[in-house]
Structures are given as C-alpha cells and as structure tokens.
Design a protein around this motif. Structure first.
Motif, PDB file in Angstrom:
ATOM      1  N   ASP A 166      -1.276  -3.256   3.369  1.00 23.76           N
ATOM      2  CA  ASP A 166      -2.267  -2.572   4.210  1.00 23.76           C
ATOM      3  C   ASP A 166      -2.868  -3.573   5.205  1.00 23.76           C
ATOM      4  O   ASP A 166      -3.316  -4.652   4.806  1.00 23.76           O
ATOM      5  CB  ASP A 166      -3.372  -2.000   3.298  1.00 23.76           C
ATOM      6  CG  ASP A 166      -4.276  -1.037   4.033  1.00 23.76           C
ATOM      7  OD1 ASP A 166      -4.869  -1.431   5.061  1.00 23.76           O
ATOM      8  OD2 ASP A 166      -4.394   0.124   3.580  1.00 23.76           O
ATOM      9  N   TRP A 167      -2.897  -3.206   6.492  1.00 23.26           N
ATOM     10  CA  TRP A 167      -3.375  -4.158   7.511  1.00 23.26           C
ATOM     11  C   TRP A 167      -4.825  -4.554   7.270  1.00 23.26           C
ATOM     12  O   TRP A 167      -5.234  -5.668   7.601  1.00 23.26           O
ATOM     13  CB  TRP A 167      -3.183  -3.596   8.927  1.00 23.26           C
ATOM     14  CG  TRP A 167      -4.112  -2.471   9.340  1.00 23.26           C
ATOM     15  CD1 TRP A 167      -3.904  -1.137   9.201  1.00 23.26           C
ATOM     16  CD2 TRP A 167      -5.397  -2.595   9.978  1.00 23.26           C
ATOM     17  NE1 TRP A 167      -4.957  -0.414   9.698  1.00 23.26           N
ATOM     18  CE2 TRP A 167      -5.893  -1.280  10.187  1.00 23.26           C
ATOM     19  CE3 TRP A 167      -6.185  -3.673  10.388  1.00 23.26           C
ATOM     20  CZ2 TRP A 167      -7.136  -1.021  10.785  1.00 23.26           C
ATOM     21  CZ3 TRP A 167      -7.423  -3.413  10.975  1.00 23.26           C
ATOM     22  CH2 TRP A 167      -7.875  -2.111  11.167  1.00 23.26           C
ATOM     23  N   ARG A 168      -5.609  -3.644   6.656  1.00 19.42           N
ATOM     24  CA  ARG A 168      -7.028  -3.964   6.459  1.00 19.42           C
ATOM     25  C   ARG A 168      -7.213  -5.045   5.403  1.00 19.42           C
ATOM     26  O   ARG A 168      -8.159  -5.828   5.469  1.00 19.42           O
ATOM     27  CB  ARG A 168      -7.807  -2.703   6.110  1.00 19.42           C
ATOM     28  CG  ARG A 168      -7.943  -1.860   7.367  1.00 19.42           C
ATOM     29  CD  ARG A 168      -7.981  -0.416   7.171  1.00 19.42           C
ATOM     30  NE  ARG A 168      -6.899   0.136   6.378  1.00 19.42           N
ATOM     31  CZ  ARG A 168      -6.678   1.448   6.289  1.00 19.42           C
ATOM     32  NH1 ARG A 168      -7.444   2.294   6.937  1.00 19.42           N
ATOM     33  NH2 ARG A 168      -5.690   1.903   5.541  1.00 19.42           N
ATOM     34  N   LEU A 169      -6.277  -5.143   4.456  1.00 21.79           N
ATOM     35  CA  LEU A 169      -6.354  -6.247   3.482  1.00 21.79           C
ATOM     36  C   LEU A 169      -6.042  -7.575   4.166  1.00 21.79           C
ATOM     37  O   LEU A 169      -6.625  -8.612   3.840  1.00 21.79           O
ATOM     38  CB  LEU A 169      -5.363  -6.013   2.337  1.00 21.79           C
ATOM     39  CG  LEU A 169      -5.664  -4.831   1.406  1.00 21.79           C
ATOM     40  CD1 LEU A 169      -4.571  -4.691   0.353  1.00 21.79           C
ATOM     41  CD2 LEU A 169      -7.027  -5.016   0.734  1.00 21.79           C
ATOM     42  N   GLY A 170      -5.119  -7.552   5.124  1.00 25.15           N
ATOM     43  CA  GLY A 170      -4.797  -8.780   5.869  1.00 25.15           C
ATOM     44  C   GLY A 170      -5.962  -9.185   6.754  1.00 25.15           C
ATOM     45  O   GLY A 170      -6.320 -10.377   6.829  1.00 25.15           O
TER      46      GLY A 170
END
Ligand SMILES: Cc1cc2nc3c(=O)[nH]c(=O)nc-3n(C[C@H](O)[C@H](O)[C@H](O)COP(=O)(O)OP(=O)(O)OC[C@H]3O[C@@H](n4cnc5c(N)ncnc54)[C@H](O)[C@@H]3O)c2cc1C
Length: 412
Positions: A166-170
């Motif tokens: 998930d991009w938000r975790l990155g």
C-alpha cells in the motif's frame, strides 16, 4: 554529511553548495552517488533545514541568484519551487491529507490482521527484499534520515508496483525516517509516482536507469532485478476539488504593537526567515515530531526535529532578549500566555499536515478571539494560488514571482 540542526549550519551548507547550483546541478542532479561525509556534490541536501524553517526558500533562491544567472540556475530554482507548489496544492486540497491519514491507519490495521502482509512490510522496511538497490535505500533512509530524489522515486515505484504494498505505508515509512519529512512534498510525490497526482501517469523504475544513475556510488552501480515493467497506474474513486485559499496578508508593526509571543514549531523553528516587524516578549516552542505518524519516529528525524526547535528557541531568546518556554504535547497553551501576561501570538502559518493537526486544536480558540497573527512569507502568498493543477502553472510564473518578491540576488 553534517546535519547539525542549526541555522548556522544551514547557511554554511548553502555557501558550500552554491558554486554547484548552476550548470553542475542541471547536468548532474539525477545521480545518486550515495552518502558522502562532506556532503553530496551534485545536490544541496538543504531539505531538512528548509523543512524545519531554519532557512527560508527566498534566501536560498536569492543566494543562488547572487552567483548564477536566472537561466544558469533555472533547474535548481525550479526544484525549490516544486516544494512551494506542493505546499500550495495541498493547501487547496486538504482532504488529500486527511484521506491519506485515514488510508494509512486502515493499511496499518490490515497489517495487524494479515501475517503475510506483515512479513512483506517488514522485509521492505528492513531492507530484506532481495532487490539490492531497494534494500540499500531502505537501510540508508533509516540510518541517515535522507535519500536522494531519484532514489525516493525508484524506491516508491518499487514499493508500489513490484512489491505491491500500500502506497500509504510507504509514505508513512518515509515520514517516520526523513529529516525533511513534509506532508505536502511526501504525500503528493508518492501520489505522483502511483499515478494519482497526474491521473493515469505513473512512474515505473527501470533497472538500467538505476544502474546508470547509481554508478558513482562508493560500491558501484546498484542492481535491481525483477522489477515490474508493465504495471497499471493506481486509481481512486474520488476527485479532489479545489477549495479557495484564504491566506493572511503581510504582517505590519501595527499588528504586533502590543506585547506578543512568537510560536516556533516544527516547520518554522527559526525567527530569521520570518522577518517579523516587531520583537516578541516571549518565545514558545511547540515541537511535535511524533505527530507525523502513529509509528515510531527514526532517530535521525527525531533528533533533527527536536534539535532544530531547541536551537531556534535559544537563538530567538538571545536575539529578542526574552524568555523561551517549551509548550509540550498535551499541555494547554493559554496558561503559558496568561502566566506571561501576554494576549497575542504570532504564528508562522500552519499549512495542511501533521504540525497543523497537532497544534491547531489548542490555537483555534485563541484565533476565534482574534488573538492570533498568522505570518506567511510573500513568496508562499504569491505562489500558492498558482498551484491549482500541474506544476506548469507555477513554472511559467517563476521569473515574475521572483521579481514580485524582490528575490534578485541582492538580499545579503
Ligand atoms: C516519493 C518521494 C517523497 C518525497 N518526500 C519529500 C519530503 O518528505 N520532504 C521533502 O522536502 N521533499 C520530498 N521529496 C522531494 C525531493 O526528493 C527532496 O526535496 C530532495 O531530494 C531533497 O534533497 P536536496 O535538498 O538535496 O534537493 P535539491 O535537489 O538540492 O533541491 C533543492 C531543494 O528543492 C526542493 N526540492 C527538490 N526536489 C524536489 C521535489 N521533487 N519535490 C519537492 N521539492 C523538491 C527541496 O526543498 C530541496 O531541498 C520527495 C520526493 C519523492 C519522489
């Protein structure tokens, strides 16, 4: 590289970098030559000080123009405007930030529920994926608190399209560890890589490109085998409409005629870039670096942020011969003012992001009573309204924005 979080160190690094801000930057800025004890030669690494407000974009731009023509310095100058553009863009679409926070919290909760995801996330953030370049950057980020722009792009792309996390975790991993962690530049850059900022246009990292631009690293070019090469851009159902900006005008000495407190915070840790027209009777420091994420903040990011505010408070107290007090998380603000018999505060503008999220609930009641004077620089006030859609709207106005704000290479 010496990342001492003081204004003096920012000015020294600026002076050291200036000769390279013209043609050299234009020709070599894309190379990630790895961490260097004396500082990288091809990029400024000024972002941590810029983020903390220990140095301001106008003074950096002015110093560049004192040594280079507008044409010779245009690439570097444009990059500094990217930072201002992202701030203005997010300010007009604050729901992107609140949705990011919600999406991040959901993604963190999903990690708790799913052991497979948890393993993949741990491998990525601990640099154990087996993709050499990615693993090197994951460790470099945690150890140093800084990554080169190209490395950030490749890293985000591999995270999203090859590792399928998930991009938000990155984005959260970056915010926890970057010394320059910025709600606008970080969130919008991750969205840009994903294909959400410029809809349908994503950034796919390629092994040959990585090898070419990392060839100057001490250990040689970084390998990146097995990268996704035909992934689709991410999509999302919502369309973020633009909300009208309501920006404060320039502060005059009449606004600050009565004794006032200057509130320094994580994004405005020093008084000098604020160019206040009057001296405060009290300096208040509200450091909230932990507000950037529900997770643990990395050592480099934490110590840069707290060090920046400590140095800024000490220097403001000396410059204005007044006391400086810390406003700690969870403490009310009003008693600090009441104790000093002070009614008003000068507040460096709080743009959308976690600093605003953390401080505003305490400040809002004071603002409602007319006790807050917001301080926003001329360059931000002039540029943000142009950050309506793509960067082009800002890029084509750079010459006139610089002239309008008196940034001509003669400020110091
Ligand atoms: C996925 C991703 C996440 C990012 N997260 C952040 C972040 O949290 N904070 C942050 O400040 N920047 C962020 N950036 C932008 C950029 O990578 C950094 O600003 C830059 O690498 C900082 O290094 P520097 O000071 O040596 O930059 P230089 O190349 O020397 O540029 C000078 C200044 O211009 C600004 N700048 C340069 N490139 C960009 C850019 N692409 N976008 C916005 N501003 C730029 C920075 O303030 C920088 O200090 C991110 C980029 C990506 C791709």
């Amino acid at each position: 590289m010496d990342f001492t979080p003081t204004r003096a160190r920012a000015l020294t690094r600026l002076t050291q970098f200036l000769p390279a801000a013209g043609r050299r930057y234009a020709e070599t800025r894309n190379a990630d030559d790895g961490p260097h004890e004396g500082g990288r030669g091809n990029v400024s690494q000024l972002s941590p000080w810029l983020h903390a407000g220990l140095i301001g974009a106008p003074e950096v731009l002015d110093a560049v123009l004192a040594q280079h023509s507008l044409r010779a310095g245009e690439k570097f100058i444009a990059e500094v405007f990217w930072r201002i553009y992202f701030k203005g863009y997010l300010e007009q679409r604050p729901a992107i930030w609140s949705d990011y926070r919600k999406g991040r919290d959901d993604a963190l909760a999903a990690l708790e529920r799913n052991a497979g995801l948890r393993t993949a996330y741990a491998a990525a953030t601990e640099g154990r994926t087996g993709i050499e370049a990615f693993d090197v950057w994951a460790r470099e980020l945690v150890e140093t608190g800084y990554l080169h722009n190209h490395a950030r792009m490749w890293f985000a792309s591999i995270w999203i399209f090859t590792l399928r996390l998930d991009w938000r975790l990155g984005a959260d991993f970056f915010l926890r560890h970057l010394m320059d962690a910025d709600a606008a530049s970080n969130t919008l850059s991750w969205r840009w890589v994903a294909g959400l900022h410029t809809k349908g246009k994503h950034y796919l990292a390629r092994a040959d490109n990585i090898a070419r631009y990392t060839a100057g690293r001490p250990g040689g070019a970084l390998a990146a085998e097995g990268l996704a090469d035909d992934a689709e851009p991410l999509g999302e159902p919502q369309d973020y409409g633009r909300q009208r900006l309501d920006l404060p005008g320039p502060v005059t000495s009449a606004d600050l005629a009565e004794p006032f407190a200057l509130l320094l915070h994580d994004e405005a840790a020093h008084h000098a870039p604020l160019a206040l027209p009057a001296s405060p009777a009290l300096v208040i420091g509200g450091a909230r670096p932990e507000a950037r994420s529900p997770g643990a903040i990395g050592t480099a990011a934490q110590s840069f942020a707290t060090g920046a505010l400590a140095s800024g408070m000490a220097e403001a107290a000396t410059a204005f011969a007044c006391p400086a007090v810390a406003w700690r998380a969870g403490e009310p603000l009003a008693p600090l003012l009441a104790e000093a018999g002070i009614h008003r505060i000068a507040l460096p503008y709080l743009p959308a992001g976690w600093t605003r999220d953390a401080l505003w609930p305490e400040i809002a009641p004071l603002a409602a009573k007319g006790r807050v004077v917001a301080v926003l620089g001329d360059l931000d006030r002039a540029t943000w309204p142009l950050a309506k859609a793509g960067f082009f709207g800002v890029a084509k106005a750079i010459d006139s924005l610089l002239a309008e704000c008196g940034i001509t290479g003669t400020m110091r």
